[in-house]
Structures are given as structure tokens and as C-alpha cells.
Scaffold this motif. Structure first.
Motif, PDB file in Angstrom:
ATOM      1  N   SER A   8      16.716 -12.964 -11.410  1.00  0.00           N
ATOM      2  CA  SER A   8      15.231 -12.272 -12.128  1.00  0.00           C
ATOM      3  C   SER A   8      14.876 -10.899 -11.248  1.00  0.00           C
ATOM      4  CB  SER A   8      14.197 -13.318 -12.126  1.00  0.00           C
ATOM      5  OG  SER A   8      14.597 -14.454 -12.657  1.00  0.00           O
ATOM      6  N   CYS A   9      14.072 -10.128 -11.809  1.00  0.00           N
ATOM      7  CA  CYS A   9      13.625  -8.941 -10.886  1.00  0.00           C
ATOM      8  C   CYS A   9      12.428  -9.327 -10.518  1.00  0.00           C
ATOM      9  CB  CYS A   9      13.504  -7.765 -12.023  1.00  0.00           C
ATOM     10  SG  CYS A   9      12.716  -6.507 -11.069  1.00  0.00           S
ATOM     11  N   THR A  10      12.283  -9.360  -9.203  1.00  0.00           N
ATOM     12  CA  THR A  10      10.998  -9.598  -8.349  1.00  0.00           C
ATOM     13  C   THR A  10      10.284  -8.644  -7.970  1.00  0.00           C
ATOM     14  OG1 THR A  10      12.111  -9.832  -6.159  1.00  0.00           O
ATOM     15  CG2 THR A  10      12.212 -11.941  -7.528  1.00  0.00           C
ATOM     16  N   ASP A  12       7.247  -5.906  -8.006  1.00  0.00           N
ATOM     17  CA  ASP A  12       5.864  -6.284  -8.499  1.00  0.00           C
ATOM     18  C   ASP A  12       5.471  -5.653  -9.920  1.00  0.00           C
ATOM     19  OD1 ASP A  12       3.298  -6.575  -8.318  1.00  0.00           O
ATOM     20  OD2 ASP A  12       2.845  -5.569  -6.415  1.00  0.00           O
ATOM     21  N   CYS A  13       5.784  -6.238 -10.771  1.00  0.00           N
ATOM     22  CA  CYS A  13       5.935  -5.505 -12.172  1.00  0.00           C
ATOM     23  C   CYS A  13       5.327  -6.747 -13.284  1.00  0.00           C
ATOM     24  CB  CYS A  13       7.127  -5.019 -12.825  1.00  0.00           C
ATOM     25  SG  CYS A  13       7.427  -4.544 -14.079  1.00  0.00           S
ATOM     26  N   PRO A  14       4.540  -6.467 -14.199  1.00  0.00           N
ATOM     27  CA  PRO A  14       4.528  -7.542 -14.916  1.00  0.00           C
ATOM     28  C   PRO A  14       5.298  -8.514 -15.741  1.00  0.00           C
ATOM     29  CG  PRO A  14       3.322  -5.481 -15.906  1.00  0.00           C
ATOM     30  CD  PRO A  14       3.826  -5.432 -14.510  1.00  0.00           C
ATOM     31  N   ASP A  15       6.487  -7.342 -16.138  1.00  0.00           N
ATOM     32  CA  ASP A  15       7.445  -7.992 -17.219  1.00  0.00           C
ATOM     33  C   ASP A  15       8.420  -9.052 -16.511  1.00  0.00           C
ATOM     34  OD1 ASP A  15       5.939  -5.863 -18.093  1.00  0.00           O
ATOM     35  OD2 ASP A  15       8.056  -4.904 -19.245  1.00  0.00           O
ATOM     36  N   GLY A  16       8.479  -8.995 -15.126  1.00  0.00           N
ATOM     37  CA  GLY A  16       9.335 -10.155 -14.349  1.00  0.00           C
ATOM     38  C   GLY A  16      10.594 -10.561 -15.569  1.00  0.00           C
ATOM     39  N   CYS A  17      11.372  -9.607 -15.542  1.00  0.00           N
ATOM     40  CA  CYS A  17      12.703  -9.563 -16.415  1.00  0.00           C
ATOM     41  C   CYS A  17      13.834 -10.920 -15.822  1.00  0.00           C
ATOM     42  CB  CYS A  17      13.168  -8.421 -16.398  1.00  0.00           C
ATOM     43  SG  CYS A  17      12.352  -7.210 -17.287  1.00  0.00           S
ATOM     44  N   GLY A  18      14.302 -11.262 -17.063  1.00  0.00           N
ATOM     45  CA  GLY A  18      15.452 -12.044 -16.462  1.00  0.00           C
ATOM     46  C   GLY A  18      16.598 -10.989 -16.381  1.00  0.00           C
ATOM     47  N   LEU A  44      16.090  -4.152 -19.417  1.00  0.00           N
ATOM     48  CA  LEU A  44      15.460  -3.915 -18.332  1.00  0.00           C
ATOM     49  C   LEU A  44      15.043  -2.355 -18.457  1.00  0.00           C
ATOM     50  CD1 LEU A  44      18.221  -4.977 -15.722  1.00  0.00           C
ATOM     51  CD2 LEU A  44      16.444  -6.342 -16.681  1.00  0.00           C
ATOM     52  N   CYS A  45      14.041  -2.137 -17.464  1.00  0.00           N
ATOM     53  CA  CYS A  45      13.673  -0.651 -17.412  1.00  0.00           C
ATOM     54  C   CYS A  45      14.521   0.088 -16.590  1.00  0.00           C
ATOM     55  CB  CYS A  45      12.256  -0.658 -16.495  1.00  0.00           C
ATOM     56  SG  CYS A  45      12.268  -0.966 -14.999  1.00  0.00           S
ATOM     57  N   ALA A  46      14.423   1.369 -16.822  1.00  0.00           N
ATOM     58  CA  ALA A  46      15.214   2.562 -16.044  1.00  0.00           C
ATOM     59  C   ALA A  46      15.261   2.266 -14.554  1.00  0.00           C
ATOM     60  CB  ALA A  46      14.776   3.722 -16.297  1.00  0.00           C
ATOM     61  N   LYS A  47      14.014   1.660 -14.062  1.00  0.00           N
ATOM     62  CA  LYS A  47      14.241   1.475 -12.537  1.00  0.00           C
ATOM     63  C   LYS A  47      15.221   0.417 -11.940  1.00  0.00           C
ATOM     64  CE  LYS A  47       9.651   0.309 -12.907  1.00  0.00           C
ATOM     65  NZ  LYS A  47       8.913   0.950 -14.056  1.00  0.00           N
ATOM     66  N   THR A  48      15.145  -0.795 -12.849  1.00  0.00           N
ATOM     67  CA  THR A  48      16.123  -1.651 -12.351  1.00  0.00           C
ATOM     68  C   THR A  48      17.549  -1.443 -12.695  1.00  0.00           C
ATOM     69  OG1 THR A  48      14.205  -3.310 -12.187  1.00  0.00           O
ATOM     70  CG2 THR A  48      16.397  -4.344 -12.625  1.00  0.00           C
ATOM     71  N   TYR A  49      17.657  -0.706 -13.827  1.00  0.00           N
ATOM     72  CA  TYR A  49      19.357  -0.520 -14.296  1.00  0.00           C
ATOM     73  C   TYR A  49      19.539   0.369 -13.072  1.00  0.00           C
ATOM     74  CZ  TYR A  49      19.159  -1.944 -19.020  1.00  0.00           C
ATOM     75  OH  TYR A  49      18.941  -2.632 -20.272  1.00  0.00           O
TER      76      TYR A  49
END
Ligand code: SF4
Length: 665
Positions: A8-10, A12-18, A44-49
């Protein structure tokens, strides 16, 4: 062979993606969304890709470092973990014995929302208690305000948005900061509902809304009161709800009577007819929901602003109903077993409010603060009045920073300890933007010599004689921290296999109309200062927002924009005589930046807007300008109270932070 590992993406973002990490030969080669995550649904968002670039960046620090002499001007040199930990432990021991534990400050922020990060607090409490940071840089006022009204801040589950016929998206820009809300809003519209953006900036999210209402910046309370006034004057309120479930209505009515509709309209810059139209629609469309964003959470009166919006919903009875409510965030962490923080072991207590960090550090005496230990944060860059915070850190004897990169804060550090990312850790995620719990599994071994925050605290505890009380694997600690969830059927082992809905989070809060307030009812606000701050020397409101390209200050130096830029509307451009693309000096009472000015017709009057997070040492740093002012409730940084002015300078001068450039040279 490619292995797929759930995590999971930890960030500091409200979406808290799997997240599903694709790993080949021990390297993450790709990240994708977990398809079974109820909210983030496989993307996911571009930041985490792009996140693997960050993990393997040449800029990432993979080894412990210390300065070559006792000053922070000297170069970093690589040292072993043993040397680094011995050095830090020895300093802690010495300060504890000589000046006492309060001469040390622990500063921990939310760079990672991993559940085990809480154990940092345990370490310092077991040590006997040190100086800590209280309050918040982002959501304290919202929490405090909604607690006064509802007894607790509890958002409607995002899935409940689908039941709304009207959504007021107020000060929130999901296309930039809450991407997974976007499909829900689209569905509302496809089903015939309406989505209305209320924002002083016509953000990109206006493109997914039916209407944009543009109050002047920092007038949200006045706008909410105006709508409430119209609703009551036209008899559109829900009398039954007010009578049975609220407390303090007559005081709220008196508050409304203090202001004429005309005055409120002038203050907000929204025509009375436009306010009447949206007020009638909100009161007569059931259910209607209000999704509040971070734009409202930047002012001295932010708690009161939230309360005015809550009151608007309450007079319409849009509380505790499916598809209704006023949603800002989720405080699911309140369900943790708090005992693990060992607060009872702290004999010594002293807290410096985060919004006042610089002056708090300087003013602390008996004993003065001599050492600071930072993890999960970048206080020099992210705190208001960055230059003052930098000055305060510069005066400290010993600063330790746990991070992955050499940030604006590490410029003032004596020891750097390299930490892991969520791809290298076992942990869990409890989001502040929805009710789905996530597992965090290590996709790869720690890169280089990086180690988790938990490991670092355990090693220090060993050296300081209380290692047994910090010992345990991440999974063992998760079981202890999440034991209240385990008692309700969510086992940590299952959580680490895939996303799970939190068993105790309601889809529709307050459906039973029971509010954990003093009166047991919804409580109305009685008073609020509605006029924005005025300073004739600085005529513009400075607004900091979040970029969709980077999260807070987490960007690579090589990704850093060449020049710091701000946006202004055409009215400010005309008044200041500034053209699009011109370099100007932006000055507040505490600092100045040279910036490129972009004239953007979507920006409302009287304001300058700048994304947070650009680095001071690269000529950015919006908080060089922000004043250290605290909210009336919730000890929150009131960044938006900052007043600025634009000054013309010669176009040949390059953009940047003049003060930090000169001090760094
Ligand atoms: S930063 Fe936010 S939106 Fe992006 S992957 Fe992480 S949790 Fe999801």
C-alpha cells in the motif's frame, strides 16, 4: 520471473492506494494499483507510478552519514551504522544526564502513514519523555471544529457519495490531490445529480463539475453564513432536525443576525442572487453532501469556518443521512491501541506547537533544547516561517535526521540516518481519506544500508538499556497496535494479504442521531470572525496549495522546477503592473522570494498562489514567506493568514530565495 507483491502507498495522501509491486531479480520494475481495493480500484497517481525512480535514484542516501567536523557547514562523510547509532545514543545519554530529557526534541511528521511509525513516540516516552511537537500543520483545526459540532470528526464513506444528488466540493481539488474521488463525482453526475465547486480558484476540478462558485479567498465562513441566512429567511430549514437533534440554534441565529446578506455578499464577492440559488438548491435537494478540502484549513479561524459549514448542513437536516453529511477526513487511527505509545512512562512533558516551531525552539529554556531528532518530516521546508526554523535548528548542538534524501532540514543536521520506503517495509496503512485498511509488504530488500524507522529506534533502545521494551518484529507490533481491530475480526495476517474494510467505520456517521458532544446533540457555533486579515503593507493573501506532480517536499532535486513560480489573477497583475512570465520579488513580513509570475485568469482576486514543497536550496520554499500564526482551535498552522506583496525587479535577476541563497553560500 516477475513476482507480484501486494502493498500500500503510505505517502501522506488521502487516497491510501492499494499497490501491486512487480519485482524482478530483487528490483521493483513497475507499480500498479491493486484491483480489489474498494476505493482506489486498480490505479495509482502519476507520482507513485514514478516512485521506483525515487527508490533507485542516485540522489537517495543509502548509508549513514555524519559531518566531518562538529559544524553543519562541513561535508558529509559515510560512517557505519554502529558508529552512527553509538554517536546518537551517546548524545542522548549525555543530554539526559546533564540537562535532562527535555533538552532533546523529537519531531515526527507524517512522511509515511505506516502504522508502526507510531513506535517512534514509544521510544521517547520509554526514555522518560522529551520535548515534542504538538498541534498540526494540516488538519488540526478541522478536527477541532468538527469535534465541537459532532463530538468527533467522522467522514461519510466515499462510496456514500454515490447516493448524493448534489455535492458541494468545497475547497477541494480532487484532480490534483484526491484522484480516486473523481469517478465517484462523475457517477453522481451521470445519475442526474450535480457537483458544484466552491473555490476561490477555478481549479482543474472545475472541469468535472457542473458549476463553479468563486468566493473571494478566505471568506468561506461568510459564504456559509450567507447560505444559512437565506435558508432560514425563506423557511427552508429542517425544523424537526433542529428541534430534536441540535443544541445552540438560537445563538447561531443571533450570529447570523449580526451580518446583513448584502455585507456578506460584498465580503465574498458572490452576488446575492447566486447565493440564493445555491442555498435553495442545497436546502431542497435531499440528500446533499459537502466535501470539504484543505483550502479551508489554512486560517486562524479554520475551525470556526468548518463549524459554519457544519451548521449549514445541520439546519438543512443533511446530517446522519445516506448521501449527506459534511466530510473532511477520517480519524481511524483513534482506534489503535494507544497503550503501545507508553505515554504513562513519560515523566517529563513539554510541547512546542508545530506552527510556532522556530520561535518555540528559540524560546525554550529550563532547559533549552540542544538536540533534535527528526523522522518522517522536513520541518525547515514544511513549517511556516522556514527561515526562522532554519535559524533555530542552526543554533542546536546536535540534529539527527532520518530520511531518504538530503533535504532542506538535513542542511542543519549533524547525523543522517537512511530510512526505507514503503516498498522495503512490513507495515499497515490506515488512511485518513477513506475506510479501507491496507497491508504493507516488503516488495524488496532495503536498498543499500537503509533501515526502517522501527529498526533504528530498536537499535538505539538497545544501546540505551530498554531494548527489550522496543523489541519485536513489525508484524508483532502491528498485532499489538491493531488489537482493537483484531477483536472485531480483522487479523493482521489477513490484512497483509489484501485491502480490508475497517469493521468499525460507519458508512454514514451519526445515522442514529447520537453525537458524542457535551449535550449529546449537534452543537452550533456561536461566533466567528469572518473578515480576512488585512495589512495595508501587504495587500494580497498568500495561498499555498499542493502540486499534483509531487507530494509535499518529496521530489527529486533533478525533478525540481527551474524557477519558483506563483500564479496571480488578471486583477492583481494589472494592479501590480506585472506581465505573464515576468520575474518579481514576492515579499511577506517574514521573507522574500524571487519568483516567476504566471498570470492565470482562473485565480481569483486579491491572492497569490504557490505550490508547497519546492526546495529552499533550489530557490523555492513557499514557507520562506508564510508567517508562523496558529489557528484559534486545534494548534494548526494558519499558513493562509500570510499577507504578501509583489514588487517589480529587473528581469535579468534569477528567481530564488535570496536569504537562503546567501546563508548557504
Ligand atoms: S500518492 Fe496518493 S494517489 Fe498516489 S498512489 Fe499514493 S495514495 Fe495513491
Amino acid at each position: 520471473m516477475v513476482e507480484k507483491i501486494y502493498t500500500s502507498c503510505t505517502l501522506d495522501c488521502p487516497d491510501g492506494c492499494g499497490v501491486i509491486a512487480h519485482v524482478e531479480s530483487g528490483r521493483v520494475i513497475k507499480l500498479e494499483g491493486h484491483p480489489d481495493h474498494e476505493f482506489t480500484k486498480g490505479y495509482l497517481c502519476a507520482k507513485t507510478y514514478r516512485f521506483p525512480r525515487r527508490v533507485y535514484s542516485a540522489e537517495r542516501q543509502l548509508h549513514p552519514l555524519r559531518r566531518s567536523d562538529s559544524t553543519t557547514n562541513s561535508p558529509w562523510i559515510r560512517i557505519s551504522w554502529d558508529e552512527a547509532l553509538d554517536l546518537v545514543a551517546q548524545k542522548i545519554r549525555t543530554l539526559k544526564e546533564t540537562l535532562g530529557p527535555l533538552s532533546m526534541m523529537h519531531y515526527q511528521r507524517t512522511g509515511s502513514w505506516g502504522v508502526t511509525k507510531k513506535l517512534g513516540h514509544r521510544f521517547w516516552n520509554l526514555l522518560g519523555g522529551v520535548t515534542t511537537a504538538s498541534g498540526s500543520l494540516c488538519s488540526g483545526a478541522a478536527r477541532a471544529g468538527q469535534k465541537l459540532d459532532f463530538g468527533v470528526r467522522l467522514g461519510h464513506d466515499p462510496s456514500d457519495t454515490l447516493n448524493s444528488k448534489l455535492v458541494l466540493l468545497w475547497g477541494r481539488n480532487p484532480l490534483a490531490t484526491n484522484l480516486h474521488l473523481v469517478p465517484l463525482l462523475k457517477s453522481v453526475r451521470e445519475k442526474g445529480g450535480r457537483v458544484v465547486l466552491v473555490d476561490p480558484v477555478k481549479s482543474e476540478s472545475a472541469t468535472i463539475c457542473d458549476q463553479h462558485i468563486q468566493p473571494r479567498v478566505a471568506t468561506d465562513a461568510a459564504f456559509a453564513l450567507a447560505l444559512a441566512k437565506i435558508i432560514l429567511s425563506e423557511g427552508l430549514e429542517d425544523k424537526g432536525f433542529i428541534e430534536k437533534h441540535t443544541y445552540g440554534f438560537s445563538e447561531f441565529r443571533s450570529l447570523l443576525e449580526k451580518h446583513s446578506l448584502q455585507d456578506l455578499s460584498i465580503l465574498c464577492g458572490v452576488a446575492v442572487s447566486d447565493m440564493q440559488s445555491i442555498a435553495r438548491e442545497y436546502a431542497t435537494t435531499r440528500p446533499s453532501s459537502i466535501l470539504l478540502g484543505w483550502g479551508l484549513n489554512k486560517y486562524k479561524s479554520s475551525a470556526e469556518i468548518f463549524r459554519c459549514v457544519d451548521a449549514l448542513a445541520a439546519i438543512c437536516g443533511q446530517i446522519g443521512i445516506t448521501g449527506g453529511g459534511v466530510t473532511h477526513g477520517f480519524d481511524t487511527q483513534r482506534l489503535f491501541d494507544k497503550r503501545i505509545e507508553a505515554a504513562g512512562r513519560a515523566e517529563f512533558h513539554r510541547a512546542i506547537p508545530e506552527p510556532l516551531l522556530g520561535r518555540g525552539l528559540m524560546a525554550a529554556n529550563d532547559p533549552p533544547v540542544r538536540m533534535m531528532f527528526v523522522n518522517g518530516g522536513n520541518p525547515v521546508n514544511q513549517s511556516p516561517n522556514s527561515n526562522l526554523v532554519a535559524d533555530a535548528l542552526r543554533r542546536l548542538e546536535f540534529v539527527v535526521v532520518v530520511d531518504s534524501f538530503l533535504t532542506d532540514t538535513t542542511d542543519y543536521a549533524h547525523v543522517f540516518l537512511p530510512t526505507t520506503t514503503f516498498l522495503e517495509e512490513e507495515d499497515a496503512l490506515v488512511s485518513w481519506g477513506h475506510n479501507i485498511l491496507g497491508g504493507v509488504n516488503p516488495a524488496i530488500e532495503p536498498v543499500g544500508e537503509c533501515r526502517s524507522d522501527l529498526w533504528i529506534f530498536q537499535q538505539l533502545a538497545d544501546r540505551l538499556g530498554f531494548g527489550a521494551e522496543m523489541a519485536g518484529s513489525p508484524r508483532e507490533w502491528l498485532k499489538r497496535i491493531l488489537s482493537p481491530m483484531e477483536e472485531r475480526g480483522v487479523s493482521v495476517d489477513v490484512l497483509l494479504e489484501g485491502p480490508i474494510r475497517c469493521p468499525v467505520a460507519p458508512l454514514v456517521p451519526f445515522a442514529d442521531k447520537k453525537f458524542p458532544t457535551r449535550s449529546g446533540q449537534f452543537e452550533f457555533i456561536e461566533d466567528v470572525e469572518i473578515a480576512p486579515r488585512v495589512d495595508p503593507a501587504f495587500p494580497l493573501t498568500f495561498v499555498t496549495n499542493f502540486s499534483k506532480k509531487w507530494l509535499l517536499s518529496q521530489m527529486l532535486e533533478t525533478e525540481h522546477p527551474k524557477t519558483a513560480s506563483v500564479r496571480i489573477g488578471p486583477d492583481v497583475a494589472q494592479e501590480a503592473g506585472i506581465e505573464n512570465g515576468q520575474i518579481a520579488r514576492l515579499r511577506s513580513s517574514v521573507g522574500e522570494l524571487k519568483v516567476e509570475v504566471l498570470v492565470d485568469p482562473r485565480v481569483g482576486p486579491g491572492m497569490v498562489i504557490m505550490p508547497v514543497g519546492t526546495w529552499m536550496k533550489r530557490g523555492g520554499g513557499a514557507n520562506v514567506l508564510t508567517e508562523d500564526i496558529m489557528s484559534n482551535f486545534g494548534e494548526m498552522a494558519a499558513y493562509g493568514e500570510t499577507r504578501v506583496r509583489l514588487e517589480m525587479i529587473e528581469p535579468a535577476i534569477e528567481a530564488g530565495n535570496t536569504r537562503s541563497q546567501s546563508s548557504a553560500s
